[in-house]
Design an enzyme around this catalytic site. Structure first.
Site, PDB file in Angstrom:
ATOM      1  N   GLY A  94       6.127   5.572  63.049  1.00 21.27           N
ATOM      2  CA  GLY A  94       6.441   4.324  63.514  1.00 21.27           C
ATOM      3  C   GLY A  94       6.068   4.283  65.057  1.00 21.27           C
ATOM      4  N   THR A 146       3.677   2.297  66.670  1.00 20.99           N
ATOM      5  CA  THR A 146       3.312   1.076  67.150  1.00 20.99           C
ATOM      6  C   THR A 146       4.414   0.277  66.921  1.00 20.99           C
ATOM      7  OG1 THR A 146       2.570   0.394  64.774  1.00 20.99           O
ATOM      8  CG2 THR A 146       0.904   1.350  66.408  1.00 20.99           C
ATOM      9  N   TYR A 168       8.471  -1.191  67.861  1.00 24.41           N
ATOM     10  CA  TYR A 168       9.149  -1.919  69.221  1.00 24.41           C
ATOM     11  C   TYR A 168       9.663  -0.472  70.177  1.00 24.41           C
ATOM     12  CZ  TYR A 168      12.087  -3.984  72.540  1.00 24.41           C
ATOM     13  OH  TYR A 168      12.618  -4.496  73.713  1.00 24.41           O
ATOM     14  N   LYS A 224      21.997   5.256  58.580  1.00 24.27           N
ATOM     15  CA  LYS A 224      21.772   6.115  59.466  1.00 24.27           C
ATOM     16  C   LYS A 224      22.672   7.194  59.357  1.00 24.27           C
ATOM     17  CE  LYS A 224      19.838   3.382  63.296  1.00 24.27           C
ATOM     18  NZ  LYS A 224      20.018   3.007  64.727  1.00 24.27           N
TER      19      LYS A 224
END
Length: 325
Positions: free
Chosen positions: A11, A13, A15, A136
């Site tokens: 992940g 690239t 935010y 999560k």
């Protein structure tokens, strides 16, 4: 001095991923970014520039994909630490990373699943945020059951998301005449600069004090109530804003009226919940229920980043707001 762990970011690239990749390189870790193999012509200019920045910083780009087991295993075999920063549409699919770590046979020292928000084991969230947090929680339990060493990074609010609106829900910029505050405005929230999230996260990967614990980011200068945040901005701009307080009852009504059917929430990674519902529910959790700061960090389950790493010169909220002057 022990050599620094080799770090893989999945992940990379995204935010928060890009901040962690660059922090890892800056701190001298051999750093690997898993990126999809797409033709350079097909990449948006911003992403192409980001990949160039990665390479300029010494980051190794590994072609692979969360949904390509072979490429995941191959990448994991090259590193000591795996950090996932995938977005919420892929949170459930982090079981694929757990499986790849187990199948790789690699001696992975630490796995950091995609967290970077609330402590999801200690929240008072309402739907539809509760369902997103539950994903999560499920990943946490899967990591623990796997026996893979872990750290959960609870970074609280991204400053870049919440400070440009002065913590207001459902608006797009800084106030001009009034500020809408959920609850009484006295509950403390935590706003952390994204570069600091990267720095603290990477500091933790080789630290035995963070092994199998949550790392909470609560730098003192980043902890403010909504009222304090507004007052700080008023002092900077020399202006007083009208404060409009919204009761919890009104907030819950707004969330309920905007909400989606439960069956759509259950299938969240196929049918994302409308963003405005998530925003109000997250603000309710933080600014009314106090989910960033309403518990003490006990040594049995967690540690606080700014206490562990006083050498990190973090950006306070006061300093961050100067960017908008």
């Amino acid at each position: 001095m022990a050599s620094k762990s080799k770090i893989l970011v999945i992940g990379a690239t995204g935010y928060i991923g890009k901040h962690i990749v660059l922090a890892s390189a800056r701190q001298g870790h051999p750093t690997f970014a898993l990126v999809r193999a797409s033709a350079r012509a097909d990449q948006p200019p911003a992403k192409a520039k980001l990949l160039q920045d990665f390479q300029a910083a010494g980051v190794t780009l590994l072609h692979g994909d969360l949904y390509d087991h072979g490429s995941l295993v191959s990448a994991i075999k090259q590193v000591d630490v795996v950090i996932s920063t995938v977005g919420f549409l892929q949170w459930k699919d982090q079981t694929k990373i757990i499986d790849a770590i187990k199948d790789s046979g690699a001696d992975i020292k630490r796995f950091l699943p995609s967290e970077f928000g609330h402590d999801v084991d200690r929240v008072n969230a309402v739907e539809s945020t509760k369902s997103t947090f539950d994903i999560k929680v499920q990943i946490r339990r899967a990591v623990e059951a796997s026996g893979i060493p872990y750290t959960y990074v609870c970074s609280n609010f991204f400053a870049g998301y919440f400070l440009p609106t002065l913590g207001q829900a459902g608006v797009t910029g800084l106030p001009t005449d009034k500020v809408v505050i959920l609850g009484d405005g006295n509950v403390k929230a935590v706003f952390v600069d994204e570069d600091d999230i990267g720095a603290y996260t990477v500091k933790a990967v080789d630290d035995p004090r963070t092994l199998n614990k949550a790392l909470y980011l609560r730098p003192p200068g980043d902890i403010l109530s909504h009222n304090e945040l507004v007052s700080l901005w008023e002092k900077k701009v020399g202006k007083t804003f009208k404060r409009v307080y919204v009761s919890e009852e009104e907030v819950l009504k707004k969330i309920q009226e905007s909400s989606v059917p439960l069956n759509a929430i259950d299938a969240i990674h196929h049918s994302p919940v409308p963003l405005n519902v998530l925003i109000y529910a997250i603000h309710h959790s933080v600014f009314i229920k106090g989910d960033h700061t309403n518990f003490e960090i006990e040594p049995s389950f967690g540690v606080e980043a700014s206490e562990l790493y006083p050498d990190v010169k973090y950006t306070s909220v006061d300093e961050y707001l100067n960017r908008f002057l």
